[in-house]
Scaffold this active site. Structure first.
Site, PDB file in Angstrom:
ATOM      1  N   GLU A  85      13.256 -10.859  23.941  1.00 22.27           N
ATOM      2  CA  GLU A  85      12.802 -11.934  23.059  1.00 22.27           C
ATOM      3  C   GLU A  85      12.897 -13.285  23.771  1.00 22.27           C
ATOM      4  O   GLU A  85      12.006 -14.126  23.651  1.00 22.27           O
ATOM      5  CB  GLU A  85      13.647 -11.976  21.780  1.00 22.27           C
ATOM      6  CG  GLU A  85      13.648 -10.692  20.982  1.00 22.27           C
ATOM      7  CD  GLU A  85      14.810  -9.759  21.317  1.00 22.27           C
ATOM      8  OE1 GLU A  85      15.281  -9.062  20.404  1.00 22.27           O
ATOM      9  OE2 GLU A  85      15.244  -9.715  22.496  1.00 22.27           O
ATOM     10  N   HIS A 108      17.303 -11.360  27.485  1.00 20.28           N
ATOM     11  CA  HIS A 108      16.779 -10.405  26.536  1.00 20.28           C
ATOM     12  C   HIS A 108      15.259 -10.536  26.473  1.00 20.28           C
ATOM     13  O   HIS A 108      14.687 -11.571  26.813  1.00 20.28           O
ATOM     14  CB  HIS A 108      17.392 -10.622  25.163  1.00 20.28           C
ATOM     15  CG  HIS A 108      18.819 -10.187  25.088  1.00 20.28           C
ATOM     16  ND1 HIS A 108      19.527 -10.180  23.914  1.00 20.28           N
ATOM     17  CD2 HIS A 108      19.672  -9.723  26.038  1.00 20.28           C
ATOM     18  CE1 HIS A 108      20.750  -9.735  24.140  1.00 20.28           C
ATOM     19  NE2 HIS A 108      20.858  -9.455  25.423  1.00 20.28           N
ATOM     20  N   CYS A 161      19.693 -10.024  18.758  1.00 21.59           N
ATOM     21  CA  CYS A 161      21.087 -10.469  18.736  1.00 21.59           C
ATOM     22  C   CYS A 161      21.134 -11.890  18.189  1.00 21.59           C
ATOM     23  O   CYS A 161      20.098 -12.512  17.951  1.00 21.59           O
ATOM     24  CB  CYS A 161      21.676 -10.421  20.154  1.00 21.59           C
ATOM     25  SG  CYS A 161      21.028 -11.716  21.248  1.00 21.59           S
ATOM     26  N   CYS A 201      19.244 -14.509  20.455  1.00 25.29           N
ATOM     27  CA  CYS A 201      17.801 -14.406  20.278  1.00 25.29           C
ATOM     28  C   CYS A 201      17.384 -14.877  18.887  1.00 25.29           C
ATOM     29  O   CYS A 201      16.344 -15.525  18.734  1.00 25.29           O
ATOM     30  CB  CYS A 201      17.342 -12.981  20.531  1.00 25.29           C
ATOM     31  SG  CYS A 201      17.489 -12.479  22.268  1.00 25.29           S
TER      32      CYS A 201
END
Length: 158
Positions: free
Chosen positions: A80, A78, A106, A109
């Site tokens: 992040e 992801h 999510c 993260c």
């Protein structure tokens, strides 16, 4: 031309970063900022040196996995995660920083953001992962939808 707020400025940069994404499902960018200075950026996609999803196909798409579920089946990281990893790789301390991201984090993260000492998350689009949101709030990390900031600014101007 009206000058953007700092939050809008960094969110625009986040959208530019997201254009580097190699994900077939959604393009997400993240920008880590402290004291109005960019420390790190990241976008979602396969780990460096590995084929992108455009070449291999999307496993989650093939399996019909809904958004927000079974992230472990995805070959990509992801945005992040990549921003935090890039900060570590290049020695940029991010404790006490803000992270701007196209999409609400999510749970994976969120846990990384909490442990990295990031104090505020500014996002634009919701993500169907209530545990991530809950953990950020429980840890005292500010979670702000930029659309709410913009609504407050509109009210202040009237």
């Amino acid at each position: 031309m009206e000058r953007p707020s700092w939050d809008d400025y960094f969110m625009e940069i986040t959208h530019l970063v997201s254009k580097r994404s190699t994900c077939l499902r959604r393009h997400v960018g993240a920008v880590i900022v402290r004291d109005k200075r960019i420390l790190s950026t990241g976008y979602n996609g396969a780990p460096r040196g590995l084929p992108h999803c455009a070449e291999t196909g999307c496993t989650r798409e093939k399996m019909g996995v809904p958004s927000g579920q079974k992230q472990e089946l995805c070959r990509g990281l992801h945005a992040e995660q990549n921003a935090i990893i890039q900060a570590a790789l290049f020695g940029a301390g991010i404790e006490g920083s803000d992270i701007y991201t196209v999409t609400q984090p999510c749970v994976v993260c969120a846990k990384m953001i909490i442990n990295a000492g990031i104090k505020r998350v500014v996002f634009e689009e919701a993500y169907p992962d209530p545990l991530g949101e809950s953990m950020l709030r429980e840890a005292g990390v500010g979670l702000v939808n930029i659309k709410d900031i913009r609504k407050m600014e509109d009210v202040d101007e009237t």
